[in-house]
Design a protein around this motif. Structure first.
Motif, PDB file in Angstrom:
ATOM      1  N   LYS A 176       0.837  -1.202   0.000  1.00 51.96           N
ATOM      2  CA  LYS A 176       0.000   0.000   0.000  1.00 51.96           C
ATOM      3  C   LYS A 176       0.872   1.252   0.000  1.00 51.96           C
ATOM      4  N   PRO A 177       0.449   2.310  -0.706  1.00 56.97           N
ATOM      5  CA  PRO A 177       1.224   3.550  -0.697  1.00 56.97           C
ATOM      6  C   PRO A 177       1.290   4.150   0.708  1.00 56.97           C
ATOM      7  N   LYS A 178       2.451   4.702   1.059  1.00 57.95           N
ATOM      8  CA  LYS A 178       2.573   5.435   2.320  1.00 57.95           C
ATOM      9  C   LYS A 178       1.878   6.782   2.171  1.00 57.95           C
ATOM     10  N   LEU A 179       1.059   7.130   3.172  1.00 60.90           N
ATOM     11  CA  LEU A 179       0.281   8.361   3.098  1.00 60.90           C
ATOM     12  C   LEU A 179       0.387   9.125   4.412  1.00 60.90           C
ATOM     13  N   HIS A 180       0.729  10.391   4.317  1.00 63.55           N
ATOM     14  CA  HIS A 180       0.753  11.281   5.476  1.00 63.55           C
ATOM     15  C   HIS A 180      -0.361  12.309   5.294  1.00 63.55           C
ATOM     16  N   SER A 199       3.028   8.887  10.282  1.00 64.46           N
ATOM     17  CA  SER A 199       2.920  10.102  11.077  1.00 64.46           C
ATOM     18  C   SER A 199       3.821  11.230  10.584  1.00 64.46           C
ATOM     19  N   GLN A 200       4.798  10.899   9.745  1.00 66.17           N
ATOM     20  CA  GLN A 200       5.737  11.912   9.265  1.00 66.17           C
ATOM     21  C   GLN A 200       5.849  11.851   7.741  1.00 66.17           C
ATOM     22  N   PRO A 201       6.005  13.005   7.090  1.00 69.33           N
ATOM     23  CA  PRO A 201       6.217  13.001   5.635  1.00 69.33           C
ATOM     24  C   PRO A 201       7.642  12.588   5.314  1.00 69.33           C
ATOM     25  N   GLY A 202       7.870  12.230   4.062  1.00 68.00           N
ATOM     26  CA  GLY A 202       9.219  11.862   3.628  1.00 68.00           C
ATOM     27  C   GLY A 202       9.264  11.724   2.117  1.00 68.00           C
ATOM     28  N   PRO A 203      10.430  11.529   1.557  1.00 68.26           N
ATOM     29  CA  PRO A 203      10.568  11.437   0.094  1.00 68.26           C
ATOM     30  C   PRO A 203       9.909  10.208  -0.506  1.00 68.26           C
ATOM     31  N   ASP A 204       9.492   9.244   0.314  1.00 64.80           N
ATOM     32  CA  ASP A 204       8.796   8.053  -0.183  1.00 64.80           C
ATOM     33  C   ASP A 204       7.309   8.078   0.161  1.00 64.80           C
ATOM     34  N   THR A 205       6.799   9.249   0.555  1.00 60.35           N
ATOM     35  CA  THR A 205       5.456   9.357   1.115  1.00 60.35           C
ATOM     36  C   THR A 205       4.553  10.256   0.262  1.00 60.35           C
ATOM     37  N   VAL A 206       3.291   9.858   0.140  1.00 56.34           N
ATOM     38  CA  VAL A 206       2.272  10.739  -0.433  1.00 56.34           C
ATOM     39  C   VAL A 206       1.797  11.665   0.679  1.00 56.34           C
ATOM     40  N   PHE A 252      -4.245  23.363   2.759  1.00 56.11           N
ATOM     41  CA  PHE A 252      -3.751  23.374   1.383  1.00 56.11           C
ATOM     42  C   PHE A 252      -2.321  23.898   1.252  1.00 56.11           C
ATOM     43  N   ASP A 253      -1.950  24.894   2.046  1.00 58.56           N
ATOM     44  CA  ASP A 253      -0.639  25.528   1.874  1.00 58.56           C
ATOM     45  C   ASP A 253       0.487  24.817   2.634  1.00 58.56           C
ATOM     46  N   ILE A 254       0.181  23.738   3.350  1.00 64.83           N
ATOM     47  CA  ILE A 254       1.207  23.066   4.148  1.00 64.83           C
ATOM     48  C   ILE A 254       2.032  22.060   3.337  1.00 64.83           C
ATOM     49  N   PRO A 255       1.441  21.134   2.562  1.00 66.88           N
ATOM     50  CA  PRO A 255       2.246  20.138   1.844  1.00 66.88           C
ATOM     51  C   PRO A 255       3.353  20.695   0.965  1.00 66.88           C
ATOM     52  N   PRO A 256       3.193  21.859   0.297  1.00 67.71           N
ATOM     53  CA  PRO A 256       4.313  22.362  -0.504  1.00 67.71           C
ATOM     54  C   PRO A 256       5.582  22.611   0.300  1.00 67.71           C
ATOM     55  N   THR A 257       5.458  22.708   1.624  1.00 62.68           N
ATOM     56  CA  THR A 257       6.624  22.937   2.475  1.00 62.68           C
ATOM     57  C   THR A 257       7.232  21.631   2.983  1.00 62.68           C
ATOM     58  N   LEU A 258       6.617  20.476   2.661  1.00 59.35           N
ATOM     59  CA  LEU A 258       7.036  19.195   3.227  1.00 59.35           C
ATOM     60  C   LEU A 258       7.670  18.303   2.161  1.00 59.35           C
ATOM     61  N   PRO A 259       8.611  17.433   2.578  1.00 59.97           N
ATOM     62  CA  PRO A 259       9.150  16.452   1.628  1.00 59.97           C
ATOM     63  C   PRO A 259       8.063  15.453   1.255  1.00 59.97           C
ATOM     64  N   ALA A 260       8.045  15.038  -0.015  1.00 63.79           N
ATOM     65  CA  ALA A 260       6.988  14.125  -0.460  1.00 63.79           C
ATOM     66  C   ALA A 260       7.388  13.454  -1.760  1.00 63.79           C
TER      67      ALA A 260
END
Length: 311
Positions: free
Chosen positions: A2-6, A31-38, A47-55
């Protein structure tokens, strides 16, 4: 696998809470975002938070919010579209004003609004239409005064719920403080906004009445969803649903009755339907249609398929 989802959520926790079991079915929630995470922004204020997170992939679900609608607010619409283009891979929304505002982007996909279909266990077959209710919080786009007038003109027992009351000075201070905490990304206490009621109490109100009335005119720059959660949930319990096509986008539900915007004409139409309808059969058909079309499991599966296609 299953895809990792934050999930990133702020004010839309009520909706996410009953959708979470379906997200857990199709995604590995982390619980945490990362380069392997959706990274999935759930709600307009996230809406404006994910652009600041690794994904690995950035996704948003945009619902109508409390302020001016991007359908009419050009600055807000431009911000959403620019951010989608620069930072998002996929954006979900529902048929209605948000989709109309954002449909120029090829990254925007629409699906029906998921509701708490478990409420159908409270189904009460209506046999007559002798009472009416309108349930909404006090926002301009809900047009509660019009709904109250329509219900009164029918001469049937009716209620506007929750009661419209002014904010107390203490409530005003509490909400200003909560807004300040959230602005600075600090933990904010959860409590009901004035004009809201506990969900269990709202469900009780659905069951007290035979029909639900939601007739609203557009009050720019505000805009409501095509169908409201309370409206659809009332139908799950067997309530007969009366609705106006505020945005002229078409009625997708066979069991929902269209009403004109004019209060006397709308009241007259309700009484015509009341005198000609097989209420018991229509009550069950309404619950069945809504439970099938707005099923959160099917909607979350659709989201997963859309996300996996972009991984």
């Amino acid at each position: 696998m299953k895809p990792k989802l934050h999930l990133v959520v702020r004010g839309a926790t009520h909706f996410l809470n009953y959708e979470r079991p379906y997200f857990e079915k199709y995604f590995d929630l982390v619980s945490q975002p990362g380069p392997d995470t959706v990274v999935f922004a759930y709600g307009p204020d996230a809406f404006d938070i994910p652009p600041t997170l690794p994904a690995r992939l950035r996704v948003a679900y945009v619902l109508p919010g409390y302020g001016p609608s991007p359908l009419y607010d050009e600055d807000r619409r431009a911000h959403l579209l620019d951010t989608i283009e620069a930072s998002y891979d996929l954006v979900f929304t529902n048929p209605g004003p948000i989709y109309e505002a954002l449909k120029s982007s090829p990254k925007v996909v629409t699906h029906l609004f998921a509701i708490k279909t478990g409420i159908a266990r409270h189904f009460r077959p209506r046999t007559r239409i002798d009472s009416l209710v309108h349930i909404s919080n006090e926002q301009p786009q809900k047009d509660s005064a019009r709904n109250a007038e329509i219900m009164a003109l029918t001469g049937l027992r009716h209620e506007l719920f929750p009661p419209r009351t002014a904010y107390t000075p203490m409530q005003q201070r509490m909400y200003r403080f909560r807004k300040w905490l959230r602005k600075h990304n600090l933990p904010a206490p959860m409590f009901l906004h004035p004009g809201y009621a506990r969900h269990g109490r709202v469900v009780q109100k659905y069951l007290e009445y035979d029909g639900f009335v939601h007739v609203a005119g557009e009050v720019r720059p505000y805009s409501d969803g095509k169908y409201t959660a309370s409206f659809l949930e009332a139908g799950l319990t067997g309530s007969i649903l009366f609705w106006h096509d505020t945005l002229g986008l078409g009625n997708d539900l066979e069991t929902v009755f269209d009403l004109p915007l004019d209060p006397p004409a709308a009241a007259g139409r309700i009484l015509e339907i009341r005198d000609s309808l097989d209420v018991a059969a229509h009550s069950r058909q309404t619950s069945d249609e809504i439970r099938t079309k707005f099923d959160p499991d099917a909607i979350t599966r659709f989201r997963c398929e859309q996300i996996e296609a972009r991984l």
